[in-house]
Structure formats: structure tokens, C-alpha cells
Design a protein around this motif. Structure first.
Motif, PDB file in Angstrom:
ATOM      1  N   HIS A  43      -6.799   6.776  -8.435  1.00  0.00           N
ATOM      2  CA  HIS A  43      -6.268   7.922  -7.704  1.00  0.00           C
ATOM      3  C   HIS A  43      -4.776   7.793  -7.404  1.00  0.00           C
ATOM      4  CE1 HIS A  43     -10.306   9.518  -7.048  1.00  0.00           C
ATOM      5  NE2 HIS A  43     -10.676   8.296  -6.769  1.00  0.00           N
ATOM      6  N   PHE A  44      -4.151   6.696  -7.826  1.00  0.00           N
ATOM      7  CA  PHE A  44      -2.738   6.476  -7.544  1.00  0.00           C
ATOM      8  C   PHE A  44      -2.009   6.046  -8.800  1.00  0.00           C
ATOM      9  CE2 PHE A  44      -4.906   5.863  -3.514  1.00  0.00           C
ATOM     10  CZ  PHE A  44      -4.110   6.561  -2.628  1.00  0.00           C
ATOM     11  N   GLU A  45      -0.759   6.519  -8.942  1.00  0.00           N
ATOM     12  CA  GLU A  45       0.062   6.093 -10.064  1.00  0.00           C
ATOM     13  C   GLU A  45       0.560   4.667  -9.874  1.00  0.00           C
ATOM     14  OE1 GLU A  45       2.961   9.254  -9.874  1.00  0.00           O
ATOM     15  OE2 GLU A  45       2.178  10.108 -11.719  1.00  0.00           O
ATOM     16  N   MET A  46       0.908   4.309  -8.650  1.00  0.00           N
ATOM     17  CA  MET A  46       1.461   2.989  -8.376  1.00  0.00           C
ATOM     18  C   MET A  46       0.369   1.932  -8.433  1.00  0.00           C
ATOM     19  SD  MET A  46       1.962   3.193  -4.219  1.00  0.00           S
ATOM     20  CE  MET A  46       2.695   4.824  -4.271  1.00  0.00           C
ATOM     21  N   PRO A  47       0.712   0.717  -8.860  1.00  0.00           N
ATOM     22  CA  PRO A  47      -0.284  -0.366  -8.838  1.00  0.00           C
ATOM     23  C   PRO A  47      -0.672  -0.687  -7.396  1.00  0.00           C
ATOM     24  CG  PRO A  47       1.643  -0.947 -10.175  1.00  0.00           C
ATOM     25  CD  PRO A  47       2.002   0.289  -9.410  1.00  0.00           C
ATOM     26  N   LEU A  48      -1.967  -0.839  -7.157  1.00  0.00           N
ATOM     27  CA  LEU A  48      -2.435  -1.191  -5.817  1.00  0.00           C
ATOM     28  C   LEU A  48      -2.586  -2.705  -5.704  1.00  0.00           C
ATOM     29  CD1 LEU A  48      -5.129   1.513  -5.001  1.00  0.00           C
ATOM     30  CD2 LEU A  48      -2.651   1.595  -4.744  1.00  0.00           C
ATOM     31  N   ASN A  49      -2.362  -3.214  -4.501  1.00  0.00           N
ATOM     32  CA  ASN A  49      -2.469  -4.635  -4.249  1.00  0.00           C
ATOM     33  C   ASN A  49      -2.861  -4.847  -2.802  1.00  0.00           C
ATOM     34  OD1 ASN A  49       0.092  -4.891  -2.563  1.00  0.00           O
ATOM     35  ND2 ASN A  49       0.827  -3.963  -4.456  1.00  0.00           N
ATOM     36  N   MET A  50      -2.892  -6.106  -2.380  1.00  0.00           N
ATOM     37  CA  MET A  50      -3.351  -6.407  -1.029  1.00  0.00           C
ATOM     38  C   MET A  50      -2.345  -6.000   0.041  1.00  0.00           C
ATOM     39  SD  MET A  50      -5.428  -9.970  -1.478  1.00  0.00           S
ATOM     40  CE  MET A  50      -6.861 -10.041  -2.565  1.00  0.00           C
ATOM     41  N   VAL A  51      -1.130  -5.647  -0.378  1.00  0.00           N
ATOM     42  CA  VAL A  51      -0.128  -5.214   0.587  1.00  0.00           C
ATOM     43  C   VAL A  51      -0.227  -3.718   0.858  1.00  0.00           C
ATOM     44  CG1 VAL A  51       2.350  -5.045   1.068  1.00  0.00           C
ATOM     45  CG2 VAL A  51       1.440  -7.074  -0.050  1.00  0.00           C
ATOM     46  N   ASN A  52      -0.287  -2.916  -0.221  1.00  0.00           N
ATOM     47  CA  ASN A  52      -0.220  -1.467  -0.006  1.00  0.00           C
ATOM     48  C   ASN A  52      -1.587  -0.787   0.103  1.00  0.00           C
ATOM     49  OD1 ASN A  52      -1.065  -1.520  -2.665  1.00  0.00           O
ATOM     50  ND2 ASN A  52       0.765  -0.581  -3.519  1.00  0.00           N
ATOM     51  N   THR A  53      -2.648  -1.439  -0.360  1.00  0.00           N
ATOM     52  CA  THR A  53      -3.964  -0.788  -0.351  1.00  0.00           C
ATOM     53  C   THR A  53      -4.442  -0.424   1.055  1.00  0.00           C
ATOM     54  OG1 THR A  53      -4.607  -1.861  -2.419  1.00  0.00           O
ATOM     55  CG2 THR A  53      -6.384  -1.038  -1.021  1.00  0.00           C
ATOM     56  N   PRO A  54      -4.362  -1.330   2.032  1.00  0.00           N
ATOM     57  CA  PRO A  54      -4.833  -0.944   3.377  1.00  0.00           C
ATOM     58  C   PRO A  54      -4.075   0.249   3.954  1.00  0.00           C
ATOM     59  CG  PRO A  54      -4.549  -3.321   3.240  1.00  0.00           C
ATOM     60  CD  PRO A  54      -3.935  -2.737   2.001  1.00  0.00           C
ATOM     61  N   VAL A  55      -2.767   0.324   3.682  1.00  0.00           N
ATOM     62  CA  VAL A  55      -1.961   1.430   4.200  1.00  0.00           C
ATOM     63  C   VAL A  55      -2.389   2.743   3.571  1.00  0.00           C
ATOM     64  CG1 VAL A  55       0.378   2.358   4.397  1.00  0.00           C
ATOM     65  CG2 VAL A  55      -0.010  -0.097   4.636  1.00  0.00           C
ATOM     66  N   LEU A  56      -2.551   2.743   2.248  1.00  0.00           N
ATOM     67  CA  LEU A  56      -2.926   3.966   1.545  1.00  0.00           C
ATOM     68  C   LEU A  56      -4.329   4.416   1.948  1.00  0.00           C
ATOM     69  CD1 LEU A  56      -1.496   3.002  -1.956  1.00  0.00           C
ATOM     70  CD2 LEU A  56      -0.562   4.708  -0.386  1.00  0.00           C
ATOM     71  N   ALA A  57      -5.232   3.470   2.131  1.00  0.00           N
ATOM     72  CA  ALA A  57      -6.590   3.818   2.559  1.00  0.00           C
ATOM     73  C   ALA A  57      -6.574   4.427   3.953  1.00  0.00           C
ATOM     74  CB  ALA A  57      -7.490   2.587   2.515  1.00  0.00           C
ATOM     75  N   LYS A  58      -5.782   3.848   4.844  1.00  0.00           N
ATOM     76  CA  LYS A  58      -5.696   4.349   6.217  1.00  0.00           C
ATOM     77  C   LYS A  58      -5.143   5.764   6.246  1.00  0.00           C
ATOM     78  CE  LYS A  58      -3.889   3.192  10.808  1.00  0.00           C
ATOM     79  NZ  LYS A  58      -3.075   2.229  11.600  1.00  0.00           N
ATOM     80  N   GLU A  59      -4.150   6.050   5.389  1.00  0.00           N
ATOM     81  CA  GLU A  59      -3.567   7.393   5.348  1.00  0.00           C
ATOM     82  C   GLU A  59      -4.622   8.444   5.005  1.00  0.00           C
ATOM     83  OE1 GLU A  59      -0.396   7.344   2.579  1.00  0.00           O
ATOM     84  OE2 GLU A  59       1.019   6.360   3.931  1.00  0.00           O
ATOM     85  N   ARG A  60      -5.586   8.067   4.180  1.00  0.00           N
ATOM     86  CA  ARG A  60      -6.633   9.009   3.769  1.00  0.00           C
ATOM     87  C   ARG A  60      -7.862   8.930   4.664  1.00  0.00           C
ATOM     88  NH1 ARG A  60      -5.545  11.335  -1.185  1.00  0.00           N
ATOM     89  NH2 ARG A  60      -3.309  11.190  -1.500  1.00  0.00           N
TER      90      ARG A  60
END
Length: 528
Positions: free
Chosen positions: A379-396
Motif C-alpha cells: 500500500h506504500f511506494e516507500m520501502p517500509l522498515n522498523m522505523v517508519n512502519t509504526p508511524v504509518l500504521a498509527k496514521e491509519r
């Protein structure tokens, strides 16, 4: 002295922040070649770029002191993120800096279409005074259908509510929890967007799920008065189908800021009075350029100094620091997430994970994050990792209910995940055998053994003779070799599942032929 190299035009405010920081110096060298960048990059602690510079594997071959690359913008297509990660170099972007600019451009295009601003302007400049011909429409009380409810989509919703529009929203992943509170009627049926909207605006990334999301079939569902806006990514709307819909007046108008290839190869839109085009201006405001420059400078300075890491699209590998069992289960969970993202269609409503046996006694946060990365990546163009995944999940508004049970069941350790969506519930259990072999051992209550690697075909089918032979025949016909095959049955329900690992992903023709077999109920293909 830490040195930061800037190779694209950057707002002065960002440069000033670097030079004002103690122990830092900004060095601006724009327009340099790949060879020159490769030859000097090792002298710098950080690099800031925009869309012009290419940070290739060649550039990163001898990174020297380089600790991080910051992209003043969102897209990182011009950065070899995989190679940067391998070299332990952080890659960061500034996803929030252009939110308002892109949202305002969307509204500007909507207003320009509804009030015929461009053709009326051109007509008057040509000497005409034709007020009747360019009578427009109000936004007031019109239905705006938003496809994508991330940062920009929700900003457009807020602005549209200021025009007293009714906002109908759909997101292929999950809508923010406060979307309804912000005046968005959320639907999990995308066809409602096509059928009910007076305006449709796109705010989703371009990926396998969204490529050609809108084509001839979707245009046939729309009102003849509908107007489309695409400030997201080219290719989400099929351009040939759009041209035909506009030329035949099947729809009223469209406004495009992005194209499948840029500059666009298809210039036929220039022939159409009901098509408004702009050259990818969504983020092109002075304010946005300042914001992304400032943010890029700030996050890069923090990273170089060893401070908090923000907006990282990768992260230095922590595999060596994890216990081997946790590391292997994190990889298993990522593949389970990727599998569920395919076999569990619909908007996510709830997620549960369970750890049993020996793994339950360990710190499983990396495993849960690995699962989320696999589940959300498409669902995302950017590569997900342990740094950005929690933030993106929280936003949704996506959260996970996690349980642990030290008592083993069937195997010494296992990881289970259940995803509830608007279209149903799917559950997958996996285990690691012999400390290294990853296996799926259960899908939706079907006991099965499957290797979660490479191309995988999952078929939910009626339990009847000849299933394996028929599937094998079709695969053989299309030159597809079967690696491992797992079969599970529910005898009392006369249902079964077939999970097959393949040497390559079947093409659309092969999948269509498999789907026509009389015993097939559901068929899914994914790459793990």
C-alpha cells in the motif's frame, strides 16, 4: 567538522540551518555528474538531494564517512535504497512538507474545472466575450469522492468541507479513525465513489493494486457530469481510457498534474477543451520548498549527530543484535503479512497476532513489526522498515492485539496472525523448524505445510478428485514449475485449500485459466 553536501537547488532556509548548527558546514555543488558525485561523496557526512541527483550503487560504492541521505521531498526513486541499506546509510524523506501544497493544488484544479477558468481566459485573450458559453458549476453541496485518505487526502477533505461539499472517502488500506469526525463518510465500496461523486480526486500511491485503477469499466459507472483530479501519481488512471471518456463526453472533465511518463508522451490531451493539465506542480510552492528544505536539514543533522532518527525509509540492519530465533520469526512474520495482504482483501478493521511456545518468552516486538511491514508494504511506494512502519500504521488507525501463550500447540513455537477486513477474516499460522526452515502450517483452519518463498499460488476450492492434477496441468502448459505443494481439507464442509510454491509468478492468462477450473472458489497469487 561535519560536512553536508547539497547537490540540487535547495531553499536557502535549509542551508542556513546546517551552517548555523555547531560543527556543521553546508557545501553546495549543483549539477554535478554521477562520476563526480561518486568521487567526492566519501568526504561528506551527509547528503541532501531533490529529484535531480541520482544516488546510484556506483555513487555509493565508496561511501566513506557518509551516514545519511535526505531527500527534500517524498519520492526516492532516484536513490538506490537497497544499496544504501547494505552500506549502513540512512535514507530519509520529508513526506509532510508538501501536504498542504498538494491539497491546495487539488482544490485549485477542481475550481478551475468547475468554473471553466482556463478556456474562458484563453477565449477572452483571443478577443471574445462569451459569458454564456463558460457558465460553470458550484462546489457547494457537490459530492467529492476521495480515493486515498492519507495526509493529503484528509487535507483535501478538510478544505472541501469549507466549500460545503459532501465528502465520500475510500482507502484501499484503512481510513483514519477520526475520518468520520472530520466530516468524511467512509465507504469500503469503491464503486460508490464512481457512481455517486460529482468530483473524484486521487490520493493513493502507484503500485500493483492501484495501477490502472480507473479505466473504461469505472468510467461507465460515473455520472456524465463527473470531474476527475489526479495530483497523486500517473498511471492510476488509464490514460487511453480517460482520453476516450473525455473525447466522447462520457465524463465532463479531468485535470491531470501527473502522467504515466513525465514529460508526458501522450499529448493528445492538448486537443481536448475539457482536460486541464499542469506539469507536476503539486508540491511546487515557495512555502513547500522551504518546508521540505528545513525538514531535510533538521532530520539529517539529527541522524549525523546520533540523535533521533525521523522519516527513515530504511534502517541499519539489527539482525545481528537479535537472538537467532527472533530474527527468523521476524522474517517469517513479514512473509505471513505479505501473504495476508493478498488473501485478505478489503479495508483492515482489526488485527490479532499470537505467539505460542518458546518464542512467546522472548521480546517479540521485531516480529510484530516484521508482520506489519509485510502486511502494509503493497500500500506504500516507500520501502517500509522498523522505523517508519509504526508511524504509518498509527496514521491509519491500525493497531494490533498481541497475545502470548507459553504453552506450545502442535509445534514447539508458532506465530499466528488474523486480519479482519470489510470483506471477511483470514488467519495464517507459521513456524520455524530446525532454527532455520520457515513454514506456513495453517491457513484459515486448514492444516497445511507450505514454504513461504518466491511466487506462491493459493487456491480455496471444493474438495473433489482431480484438483492437483488439473492445477499441475495448467501450470505445466504455461511453463511454470511447481516447487512445493500443500493440501488442506475440511472434510465435513467438503472444502479444501491448495498452496503451491512456483518457480515464477504466473501471468494473467495462466491465472485466468486456473480461475476457470470448476472447483476453484478463490485464487490468489503473491510473491514472498
Amino acid at each position: 567538522m561535519w560536512k553536508v553536501l547539497i547537490t540540487d537547488k535547495l531553499a536557502q532556509e535549509g542551508i542556513d540551518i546546517i551552517n548555523a548548527a555547531e560543527g556543521f558546514e553546508a557545501v553546495v555543488k549543483t549539477g554535478i555528474s554521477e562520476d563526480e558525485l561518486a568521487s567526492i561523496i566519501g568526504e561528506y557526512d551527509g547528503l541532501i538531494i531533490r529529484s535531480g541527483s541520482k544516488v546510484t550503487a556506483k555513487v555509493l560504492a565508496n561511501p566513506g564517512k557518509l551516514k545519511g541521505v535526505a531527500r527534500a521531498g517524498v519520492g526516492v526513486d532516484n536513490i538506490d535504497v537497497k544499496e544504501a541499506t547494505r552500506k549502513g546509510i540512512l535514507v530519509m524523506n520529508t513526506p509532510g512538507g508538501n501536504t498542504l501544497s498538494a491539497a491546495e493544488h487539488t482544490m485549485a484544479l477542481m475550481l478551475a474545472m468547475s468554473r471553466n477558468v482556463v478556456p474562458a481566459c484563453n477565449s477572452l485573450k483571443a478577443g471574445a466575450w462569451d459569458r454564456k458559453k463558460y457558465t460553470g458549476n458550484q462546489l457547494n453541496h457537490k459530492v467529492l469522492g476521495l480515493i486515498g485518505l492519507g495526509r493529503i487526502g484528509m487535507a483535501v477533505a478538510q478544505m472541501a468541507r469549507g466549500f460545503n461539499m459532501k465528502v465520500l472517502g475510500y482507502d484501499p488500506l484503512a481510513a483514519p479513525k477520526d475520518a468520520e469526525q472530520q466530516g468524511v463518510e467512509v465507504t469500503d465500496d469503491i464503486e460508490r465513489i464512481f457512481k455517486e461523486s460529482d468530483f473524484i480526486s486521487l490520493h493513493v500511491p502507484r503500485n500493483e493494486q492501484t495501477l490502472n485503477m480507473i479505466g473504461t469499466k469505472q468510467f461507465e459507472m460515473m455520472k456524465p457530469t463527473v470531474r476527475l483530479v489526479n495530483c497523486a501519481r500517473g498511471g492510476i488512471i488509464n490514460e487511453e481510457a480517460l482520453y476516450d471518456a473525455l473525447a466522447s463526453k462520457r465524463i465532463a472533465a479531468a485535470a491531470l498534474d501527473v502522467f504515466s511518463s513525465e514529460p508526458p508522451e501522450n499529448i493528445r490531451f492538448a486537443e481536448l477543451d475539457n482536460c486541464l493539465v499542469t506539469p507536476h506542480l503539486g508540491a511546487s510552492t515557495e512555502e513547500a520548498q522551504v518546508e521540505v528544505a528545513v525538514e531535510a536539514a533538521e532530520i539529517l543533522l539529527d541522524a549525523i549527530k546520533g540523535g533521533p532518527i525521523k522519516n527513515a525509509l530504511n534502517a541499519p540492519s539489527t539482525g545481528g543484535a537479535m537472538p537467532p530465533m527472533v530474527s527468523r520469526y521476524a522474517e517469517l512474520a513479514r512473509r505471513v503479512g505479505a501473504l495476508l495482504s493478498t488473501i485478505a482483501p478489503g479495508n483492515i478493521k482489526g488485527i490479532e497476532v499470537q505467539y505460542r511456545g518458546a518464542i512467546a518468552a522472548m521480546d517479540v516486538e521485531p516480529v510484530t513489526l516484521g508482520f506489519l511491514m509485510g502486511l502494509l508494504q503493497q500500500h506504500f511506494e516507500m520501502p517500509l522498515n522498523m522505523v517508519n512502519t509504526p508511524v504509518l500504521a498509527k496514521e491509519r488507525g491500525i493497531s494490533i492485539d498481541e497475545t502470548k501463550n507459553a504453552e506450545a500447540k502442535d509445534v514447539a513455537s508458532s506465530f499466528s496472525a488474523k486480519v479482519v477486513t470489510t470483506k471477511g477474516t483470514r488467519a495464517v499460522t507459521g513456524s520455524v523448524f530446525g532454527e532455520r526452515l520457515l513454514r506456513i502450517i495453517e491457513i484459515d483452519g486448514f492444516n497445511i505445510e507450505m514454504t513461504p518463498q518466491g511466487a506462491v499460488l493459493v487456491i480455496f476450492n471444493d474438495d473433489k478428485p482431480g484438483v492437483i492434477g488439473a492445477v499441475g496441468t495448467v501450470c505445466g502448459k504455461h511453463g511454470i514449475n511447481i516447487g512445493t505443494m500443500g493440501v488442506g481439507q475440511k472434510l465435513e464442509e467438503h472444502k479444501a485449500i491448495l498452496a503451491v510454491s512456483l518457480d515464477k509468478e504466473p501471468d494473467a492468462e495462466a491465472v485466468a485459466e486456473l480461475g476457470k477450473l470448476d472447483f476453484v472458489n478463490e485464487i490468489y497469487v503473491c510473491t514472498l
